[in-house]
Design a protein around this motif. Structure first.
Motif, short mmCIF file in Angstrom:
data_model
loop_
_atom_site.label_atom_id
_atom_site.label_comp_id
_atom_site.label_asym_id
_atom_site.label_seq_id
_atom_site.Cartn_x
_atom_site.Cartn_y
_atom_site.Cartn_z
N ASN A 2 9.26 16.27 4.07
CA ASN A 2 10.55 16.02 4.69
C ASN A 2 10.92 14.54 4.59
N ALA A 3 12.11 14.19 5.06
CA ALA A 3 12.63 12.83 4.94
C ALA A 3 11.76 11.81 5.66
N ASP A 4 11.26 12.15 6.83
CA ASP A 4 10.40 11.23 7.58
C ASP A 4 9.10 10.95 6.83
N GLN A 5 8.54 11.97 6.20
CA GLN A 5 7.31 11.78 5.43
C GLN A 5 7.57 10.89 4.21
N ILE A 6 8.71 11.10 3.57
CA ILE A 6 9.06 10.29 2.40
C ILE A 6 9.21 8.82 2.81
N LEU A 7 9.92 8.57 3.91
CA LEU A 7 10.08 7.19 4.38
C LEU A 7 8.75 6.56 4.74
N SER A 8 7.87 7.33 5.34
CA SER A 8 6.55 6.83 5.69
C SER A 8 5.77 6.46 4.42
N GLU A 9 5.84 7.30 3.40
CA GLU A 9 5.16 7.03 2.13
C GLU A 9 5.74 5.78 1.46
N ILE A 10 7.06 5.61 1.52
CA ILE A 10 7.70 4.42 0.93
C ILE A 10 7.21 3.18 1.64
N ARG A 11 7.16 3.20 2.95
CA ARG A 11 6.71 2.04 3.72
C ARG A 11 5.25 1.70 3.40
N GLU A 12 4.42 2.73 3.28
CA GLU A 12 3.02 2.51 2.94
C GLU A 12 2.88 1.93 1.54
N ALA A 13 3.64 2.46 0.60
CA ALA A 13 3.61 1.94 -0.78
C ALA A 13 4.08 0.49 -0.82
N ASN A 14 5.14 0.19 -0.05
CA ASN A 14 5.66 -1.19 -0.01
C ASN A 14 4.61 -2.16 0.52
N LEU A 15 3.94 -1.79 1.60
CA LEU A 15 2.94 -2.68 2.18
C LEU A 15 1.77 -2.85 1.21
N SER A 16 1.32 -1.78 0.60
CA SER A 16 0.23 -1.86 -0.39
C SER A 16 0.63 -2.75 -1.56
N TYR A 17 1.87 -2.59 -2.03
CA TYR A 17 2.35 -3.39 -3.15
C TYR A 17 2.39 -4.87 -2.78
N LEU A 18 2.93 -5.19 -1.62
CA LEU A 18 3.01 -6.59 -1.21
C LEU A 18 1.62 -7.21 -1.04
N MET A 19 0.71 -6.46 -0.46
CA MET A 19 -0.65 -6.97 -0.29
C MET A 19 -1.34 -7.20 -1.63
N LEU A 20 -1.18 -6.24 -2.55
CA LEU A 20 -1.75 -6.39 -3.88
C LEU A 20 -1.11 -7.57 -4.61
N ALA A 21 0.21 -7.65 -4.55
CA ALA A 21 0.93 -8.73 -5.23
C ALA A 21 0.46 -10.09 -4.71
N GLN A 22 0.37 -10.24 -3.40
CA GLN A 22 -0.05 -11.50 -2.83
C GLN A 22 -1.48 -11.85 -3.25
N SER A 23 -2.34 -10.87 -3.25
CA SER A 23 -3.73 -11.09 -3.67
C SER A 23 -3.80 -11.52 -5.14
N LEU A 24 -3.06 -10.83 -6.01
CA LEU A 24 -3.05 -11.19 -7.43
C LEU A 24 -2.49 -12.59 -7.65
N ILE A 25 -1.42 -12.92 -6.95
CA ILE A 25 -0.77 -14.22 -7.10
C ILE A 25 -1.72 -15.34 -6.68
N ARG A 26 -2.41 -15.13 -5.58
CA ARG A 26 -3.33 -16.16 -5.09
C ARG A 26 -4.56 -16.30 -5.99
N ALA A 27 -4.98 -15.22 -6.62
CA ALA A 27 -6.17 -15.26 -7.48
C ALA A 27 -5.87 -15.85 -8.85
N ASP A 28 -4.75 -15.45 -9.46
CA ASP A 28 -4.41 -15.90 -10.82
C ASP A 28 -2.91 -15.73 -11.03
#
Length: 108
Positions: A2-28
């Motif tokens: 449902n729509a709430d589950q989709i929004l929850s998945e988007i938010r989780e993907a966004n946070l994972s992406y930002l955390m990964l991006a920040q980690s990659l940027i700081r490393a290299d």
């Protein structure tokens, strides 16, 4: 799903992406620019985000990352792997990587 589950998945993907991006940027930073397909300016902003800022940005309803394979040639190279053997698979993936790297340089 449902729509709430989709929004929850988007938010989780966004946070994972930002955390990964920040980690990659700081490393290299250079490797991160290529792998993430972002500009130096965006990398600088992401590197400085606090955890609270990342949570706030991630909580939106729009996916922050996007597919970089936006043409038929790259998709074809990536999806036809394994059809003619392992050596050819390696070559086609390398070809796709070269094409995407060239597009990253054009965008920068």
């Amino acid at each position: 799903m449902n729509a709430d589950q989709i929004l929850s998945e988007i938010r989780e993907a966004n946070l994972s992406y930002l955390m990964l991006a920040q980690s990659l940027i700081r490393a290299d930073r250079e490797q991160a620019l290529y792998r993430l397909g972002i500009s130096e300016e965006n990398a600088a902003l992401i590197a400085l985000l606090s955890p609270a800022q990342m949570m706030k940005i991630a909580s939106g309803n729009t996916l922050l990352c996007k597919f970089r394979m936006d043409d038929d040639l790259v998709w074809s190279l990536l999806t036809n792997h394994g059809k003619a053997g392992a050596a050819n698979d390696t070559t086609t993936r390398l070809h796709a990587s070269i094409l995407m790297a060239g597009r990253h340089q054009e965008a920068a």
